[in-house]
Design an enzyme around this catalytic site. Structure first.
Site, mmCIF file in Angstrom:
data_model
loop_
_atom_site.group_PDB
_atom_site.id
_atom_site.type_symbol
_atom_site.label_atom_id
_atom_site.label_comp_id
_atom_site.label_asym_id
_atom_site.label_seq_id
_atom_site.Cartn_x
_atom_site.Cartn_y
_atom_site.Cartn_z
ATOM 1 N N ASP A 1 0.809 -1.223 0.000
ATOM 2 C CA ASP A 1 0.000 0.000 0.000
ATOM 3 C C ASP A 1 0.841 1.271 0.000
ATOM 4 O OD1 ASP A 1 -2.535 -1.330 0.090
ATOM 5 O OD2 ASP A 1 -2.151 -1.790 2.204
ATOM 6 N N ASP A 2 2.146 1.144 -0.182
ATOM 7 C CA ASP A 2 3.027 2.301 -0.102
ATOM 8 C C ASP A 2 2.800 3.286 -1.259
ATOM 9 O OD1 ASP A 2 5.606 3.544 1.077
ATOM 10 O OD2 ASP A 2 6.037 3.364 -1.067
ATOM 11 N N VAL A 3 2.655 4.545 -0.916
ATOM 12 C CA VAL A 3 2.396 5.583 -1.923
ATOM 13 C C VAL A 3 3.570 5.724 -2.887
ATOM 14 C CG1 VAL A 3 1.981 8.049 -2.267
ATOM 15 C CG2 VAL A 3 0.787 6.833 -0.431
ATOM 16 N N TRP B 1 11.476 2.414 -5.504
ATOM 17 C CA TRP B 1 11.520 3.666 -4.740
ATOM 18 C C TRP B 1 12.634 4.563 -5.242
ATOM 19 C CZ3 TRP B 1 11.288 1.528 0.971
ATOM 20 C CH2 TRP B 1 9.944 1.341 1.338
#
Length: 310
Positions: free
Chosen positions: A264-266, A306
């Site tokens: 669920d990481d933005v 990321w």
């Protein structure tokens, strides 16, 4: 997967040399660390990283740089006197853990070459490691501080916390800091933290986690002794202030469980959106479909994606 152990360090005059695996680039990891402009726990100068490494009651300051002659990392102790061999060994252990030097990334790179997103990532950031946070309290605190705020403000909160309650070390005219210990925070009230300008809830969470760690009810050893990722995640989520995202962040960056996956990481969503040229963020089912081939390496896949943003 951990690779076969190499000699941890070789003493060459005033410095120690660490062997590094083939799939390692000091420059890529340096650039990743240096990208955090408001980082308070280490500094950079001319290709070297300078850091006070917490070892019990001591905090020796070291210079960490690429070996200019032999392939490896050099650790040089600053100050007038070398620490004891036992403290030097702990510093070596810390650096190896920080840079994840004992991880064999060959299987991940083979997997990545078969995946459109990850192939771009390992090409762009070849030799990057999942730079860790070896201290459990620091890792959980960073996860809590970063909840529901932008990264720049999270670094500001971290600096305020460190410079108020951490250990200050002055060496060769420079000031260094180590992260507060659980004992430094466990006896505080939420009011003691309020002028750091974080929410009341975050103050409560930090004190609560510090108390668990200070009392020995929670520890890195306890979590690592649990052989199932989902069980460890459940233990962490059972701590007030730790949700699934924070739990998986800690699993990735501190406990080094390669299957940890903050789905669920933005940032992960934004990286996938950017790389796929999407006009909207991907849905969770779309992310799960994209990541179906990442099994066993979800944490490294996330970290590499990321890197396109941070």
């Amino acid at each position: 997967m951990r690779q076969a152990a190499e000699p941890e360090a070789r003493k060459d005059g005033p410095s120690l040399r660490l062997a590094v695996p083939e799939l390692f680039s000091f420059g890529e990891n340096y650039r990743y660390l240096a990208n955090a402009s408001n980082e308070c726990l280490y500094r950079f100068h001319e290709g070297s990283i300078y850091k006070a490494v917490p070892v019990g009651t001591q905090a020796p300051v070291v210079e960490i740089r690429e070996d200019p002659i032999e392939r490896g990392i050099r650790i040089r102790f600053l100050g007038d006197a070398l620490p004891s061999p036992a403290v030097q060994a702990e510093v070596v252990r810390y650096v190896r853990e920080w840079f994840d030097l004992d991880r064999d990334l060959a299987p991940f790179y083979r997997l990545a070459r078969t995946d459109a997103l990850l192939d771009r990532a390992v090409t762009a950031f070849h030799g990057l490691r999942n730079m860790g946070i070896p201290d459990l309290f620091e890792a959980i605190s960073w996860g809590i501080l970063g909840q529901q705020i932008n990264l720049a403000f999270a670094y500001t909160l971290k600096r305020r916390l460190v410079e108020r309650f951490g250990r200050r070390v002055v060496c060769e005219g420079e000031t260094y800091w180590t992260f507060p210990t659980p004992q430094d925070i466990a006896g505080l009230s939420e009011a003691d933290l309020s002028d750091l300008r974080m929410t009341v809830k975050k103050c409560e969470y930090l004190v609560g986690v510090a108390q668990l760690l200070a009392d020995g009810r929670l520890s890195r050893e306890l979590l690592l002794g649990t052989d199932d990722l989902r069980k460890v995640e459940k233990l962490l989520v059972g701590v007030r202030g730790i949700g699934p995202w924070t739990a998986n962040y800690v699993l990735m960056r501190c406990l080094r469980m390669p299957s940890a996956f903050p789905v669920d990481d933005v940032g992960l969503h934004n990286a996938i959106k950017m790389l796929n040229g999407m006009e909207r963020k991907p849905t969770k089912p779309e992310i799960l479909a994209l990541s179906a081939g990442w099994t066993g390496w979800e944490s490294y896949a996330t970290f590499y994606l990321w890197r396109f943003l941070y």
